[in-house]
Scaffold this motif. Structure first.
Motif, PDB file in Angstrom:
ATOM      1  N   PRO A 463      17.592   7.930  35.199  1.00 22.39           N
ATOM      2  CA  PRO A 463      18.352   8.957  35.936  1.00 22.39           C
ATOM      3  C   PRO A 463      19.482   9.586  35.139  1.00 22.39           C
ATOM      4  O   PRO A 463      19.708  10.806  35.234  1.00 22.39           O
ATOM      5  CB  PRO A 463      18.875   8.182  37.152  1.00 22.39           C
ATOM      6  N   HIS A 464      20.204   8.798  34.351  1.00 22.30           N
ATOM      7  CA  HIS A 464      21.332   9.368  33.613  1.00 22.30           C
ATOM      8  C   HIS A 464      20.869  10.355  32.549  1.00 22.30           C
ATOM      9  O   HIS A 464      21.526  11.367  32.308  1.00 22.30           O
ATOM     10  CB  HIS A 464      22.195   8.267  32.994  1.00 22.30           C
ATOM     11  N   TRP A 465      19.726  10.078  31.913  1.00 18.60           N
ATOM     12  CA  TRP A 465      19.215  11.029  30.929  1.00 18.60           C
ATOM     13  C   TRP A 465      18.634  12.263  31.611  1.00 18.60           C
ATOM     14  O   TRP A 465      18.762  13.380  31.096  1.00 18.60           O
ATOM     15  CB  TRP A 465      18.157  10.356  30.049  1.00 18.60           C
ATOM     16  N   ARG A 466      18.010  12.068  32.750  1.00 15.92           N
ATOM     17  CA  ARG A 466      17.493  13.224  33.493  1.00 15.92           C
ATOM     18  C   ARG A 466      18.636  14.142  33.920  1.00 15.92           C
ATOM     19  O   ARG A 466      18.526  15.372  33.834  1.00 15.92           O
ATOM     20  CB  ARG A 466      16.701  12.741  34.719  1.00 15.92           C
ATOM     21  N   ASP A 467      19.747  13.545  34.340  1.00 15.60           N
ATOM     22  CA  ASP A 467      20.896  14.359  34.726  1.00 15.60           C
ATOM     23  C   ASP A 467      21.413  15.180  33.545  1.00 15.60           C
ATOM     24  O   ASP A 467      21.779  16.357  33.703  1.00 15.60           O
ATOM     25  CB  ASP A 467      22.026  13.463  35.251  1.00 15.60           C
ATOM     26  N   MET A 468      21.435  14.570  32.364  1.00 15.74           N
ATOM     27  CA  MET A 468      21.904  15.301  31.182  1.00 15.74           C
ATOM     28  C   MET A 468      20.959  16.444  30.829  1.00 15.74           C
ATOM     29  O   MET A 468      21.403  17.544  30.449  1.00 15.74           O
ATOM     30  CB  MET A 468      22.060  14.352  29.995  1.00 15.74           C
ATOM     31  N   GLU A 470      19.139  18.114  32.910  1.00 15.15           N
ATOM     32  CA  GLU A 470      19.259  19.156  33.938  1.00 15.15           C
ATOM     33  C   GLU A 470      20.450  20.066  33.694  1.00 15.15           C
ATOM     34  O   GLU A 470      20.429  21.243  34.079  1.00 15.15           O
ATOM     35  CB  GLU A 470      19.350  18.507  35.320  1.00 15.15           C
ATOM     36  N   THR A 471      21.485  19.558  33.037  1.00 12.22           N
ATOM     37  CA  THR A 471      22.669  20.373  32.775  1.00 12.22           C
ATOM     38  C   THR A 471      22.687  20.949  31.362  1.00 12.22           C
ATOM     39  O   THR A 471      23.595  21.729  31.030  1.00 12.22           O
ATOM     40  CB  THR A 471      23.944  19.543  32.996  1.00 12.22           C
ATOM     41  N   LEU A 482      12.617  17.585  30.387  1.00 14.20           N
ATOM     42  CA  LEU A 482      13.098  17.523  31.763  1.00 14.20           C
ATOM     43  C   LEU A 482      11.934  17.372  32.733  1.00 14.20           C
ATOM     44  O   LEU A 482      11.986  16.574  33.680  1.00 14.20           O
ATOM     45  CB  LEU A 482      13.910  18.774  32.092  1.00 14.20           C
ATOM     46  N   GLN A 486      11.368  14.410  35.378  1.00 14.35           N
ATOM     47  CA  GLN A 486      11.215  14.689  36.803  1.00 14.35           C
ATOM     48  C   GLN A 486       9.894  14.147  37.339  1.00 14.35           C
ATOM     49  O   GLN A 486       9.825  13.624  38.457  1.00 14.35           O
ATOM     50  CB  GLN A 486      11.314  16.200  37.043  1.00 14.35           C
TER      51      GLN A 486
END
Length: 658
Positions: A463-468, A470-471, A482, A486
């Protein structure tokens, strides 16, 4: 005094080859799932743990399917621990496998020692090899680290002697772990301390089994009167020990088909399992009580089981079985490891000699008692508990001399979150090329676009890498990664949108087209999947720059998937066009010879398909339990399947195993 030294083993090795560059988007296939008919009758805790977080994706790992069957003598780095009684040999570059445990006074090898290193498709991510003691962490099955390097270093043991520490970051569950091995002076037992830590703010599913290969001409004894039998027909049922259906199953060759026997060890009973020969001599494994499970795996006497045994080694080598120890009753379960917590236990491996008439007598209770009495004299239960307590005082000791280096993924996670993991340093110096783009994302907030064309690197999906991602700025490669993250999270529609956005601007289209093709397949759009696979393969053929390892691996992997999708859509002409553009060396591999036979049959040329079988081929990456060869043969002819192609692991009337 105990000594630790580097060594080199020279043995026939089949090289691992390149990693498959295509992200494994589909759920892992396999045979280790319980038939729904059996779930209702299981003990409540077992049923709960079977349902708890089963593995749904191999990401962020990649498949290792680039190996073959050609073996050449090669030096393999080893680490040897030795006292005056035992010599233990470990391969740090292959999952820290303990490949040999020699009892020096009797000159007896206590393990099954495979004379070759031959990868086969048994690990969750592919490459695995048989023999010795392997450390399985992650999820139901053989670890993705089976053929991967671990960190290794010299540490001071509780008694002041040298201890070997192995450690790594297990990526399927994002858990760091360590395995400490030491030989107290004068001891007939190798001690193994294991610790798994969860540094995160969320609970994690935990799986651990220590798998020990021993010669199969042994009687396997454990303190149980019942076991859970699990075969490749996926049925889990309780059976008596030692005999059921009129056969004593504690002698591995007496079973017909490969099977697991998970022993029901009563609460409060000492945990142990032993493999003893006709003279009552052999290996015993025991542990502190946290490692509750004990298991026997047998290949059986049937054609398929014998074929697999030959496949994993070389002619003239004796067969083997496995005695195993794990955190749960069965390997179908995962246990909960709470946030910011850890678990640790101690195992011991050593020789045992018990009264042969008792060991092999008809009185099962007397046989068990004879073994347990000898074990208590050789290594008292209280001493194992005491050794565990002493080891815990050294578990945080910082390593000294570095003996081997693992991956840089743990260092990346420590940099990201600032985890404090005393005793298992994941140093920044271990970061490699694979981690560099993600380090850039972490430090700058953007994912770098490649400087030159090539297959994309691995995707981090937590999750933390996915959040990065996404931004980060929406560049094509960022959208690709991404989308993979996802997809892993179950947000399939958003993954497709990310891949489609990347496709609009991507100079390299085939990685995105392939992901979209998989999405089409999973959603039942067979024709659109075939279209996209064909377009992806066309684009790859135009883009590839050379015949180097990474491009060749990508072409083979994408070509294999594309042909399968095109044949499923009954587009044999397009499948043939893909086949013709594969490299000759790729088409000559066993996996692709099988594909060729399937293609010829789809084209209506049954004789030519049969000729492929008659000429002979070996599918090096044939999956454990897979029946594709036999199924294709049955479509070509009514003749019995030749023994060379018979890898069937279950009764013929048990339904399809895929």
């Amino acid at each position: 005094m105990t000594s630790i030294r580097r060594d080199v083993l020279t043995l026939p090795v089949a090289g691992l080859g390149p990693v498959n560059p295509l992200p494994p988007l589909c759920p892992p296939g396999g045979t280790h799932r319980v038939d729904e008919r059996d779930r209702a009758g299981l003990p409540r805790d077992m049923a709960r743990q079977i349902a708890y977080e089963p593995l749904r994706s191999l990401l962020p790992e990649r498949l290792r399917d680039g190996y073959g069957r050609d073996r050449t003598p090669r030096g393999v780095e080893a680490i040897v621990l030795e006292n005056d009684r035992l010599r233990a040999t470990v391969l740090p570059g292959f999952g820290g496998r303990l490949v040999s445990l020699l009892h020096k006074p009797s000159d007896r090898e206590l393990l099954y020692r495979n004379p070759v290193l031959q990868p086969a498709d048994f690990a969750l991510n592919g490459a695995w090899f048989s023999g010795g003691v392997e450390w399985n962490i992650g999820a139901t099955g053989h670890s993705t680290l089976a053929c991967a390097p671990l960190h290794a270093a010299r540490v001071t043991a509780p008694d002041g002697t040298d201890m070997l520490r192995l450690w790594e970051w297990e990526r399927l569950r994002d858990l760091p772990f360590q395995v400490d091995l030491w030989l107290p002076e004068g001891s007939d037992f190798l001690y193994v301390g294991v610790r798994v830590r969860n540094p995160h703010e969320r609970a994690a599913p935990l799986y651990w089994w220590s798998n020990t290969a021993v010669p199969e001409k042994r009687r396997i004894l454990a303190p149980a009167e019942e076991a859970w039998h699990f075969g490749y027909e996926r049925r889990l049922r309780r059976v008596p020990v030692p005999a059921y259906d009129g056969v004593d199953r504690t002698y591995p060759p007496r079973s017909t088909y490969p099977a697991d026997y998970f022993y029901e060890v009563p609460d409060g009973q000492r945990r142990w399992i032993a493999a003893l020969d006709g003279a009552g001599q052999g290996l015993v494994q025991t542990s502190t009580d946290l490692l509750r499970g004990r298991k026997l795996f047998v290949w059986g006497s049937g054609t398929g089981g014998r074929r697999w045994q030959q496949w994993l080694t070389e002619p003239g080598t004796g067969g083997y079985c496995e005695i195993q120890a794990g955190l749960a009753r069965t390997q179908l379960e995962h246990v909960r490891l709470d946030a910011q917590s850890e678990v640790a236990w101690l195992e011991a491996y050593g020789p045992l000699a018990a009264d042969a008439p008792a060991v092999h007598g008809d009185d099962w209770a007397a046989a068990r008692a004879a073994v347990e009495d000898r074990l208590e004299r050789a290594l008292p239960r209280r001493e194992v508990e005491a050794a565990h307590g002493r080891w815990l005082t050294a578990a945080d000791t910082e390593p000294g001399e570095v003996l081997a280096t693992g991956s840089g993924w743990g260092a990346l996670e420590v940099l990201r979150a600032g985890h404090k993991l005393p005793g298992t340093p994941f140093d920044r110096s271990t970061l490699g090329d694979a981690q560099q783009p993600w380090l850039r994302l972490l430090e700058s907030g953007s994912f770098p676009e490649p400087r030159r064309a090539g297959p994309p690197g691995a995707t981090l999906v937590a999750p933390h890498w996915r959040d990065m991602l996404e931004t980060a700025p929406a560049q094509p490669l960022t959208e690709y990664h991404l989308g993979v993250a996802q997809w892993h999270a179950g947000d399939l529609a958003q993954a497709v949108r990310s891949w489609e956005r990347g496709l609009a601007l991507a100079p390299s289209r085939w990685p995105l087209l392939r992901c979209l093709a998989v999405a089409d397949q999973e959603s039942g759009h067979r024709e659109r999947a075939a279209d996209r696979y064909l377009e992806a393969f066309d684009d790859l053929c135009q883009e590839r720059r050379d015949d180097g390892e990474s491009w060749t691996a990508a072409t083979a992997a994408l070509g294999r998937e594309a042909i399968g999708a095109l044949l499923a859509a009954r587009r044999t002409a397009d499948a043939r066009s893909v086949w013709q553009r594969l490299r000759p060396a790729t088409r000559a591999r066993g996996r692709f010879r099988l594909i060729e036979a399937r293609l010829l049959l789809a084209e209506g040329d049954r004789d030519a398909a049969r000729a492929v079988f008659d000429a002979g081929f070996e599918v090096a990456d044939l999956r454990e339990g897979a029946e594709a060869i036999g199924e294709l043969w049955s479509r070509i002819t009514d003749e019995p399947l030749p023994e060379r192609y018979d890898f069937r692991m279950r009764p013929p009337d048990a339904g399809s195993a895929g």
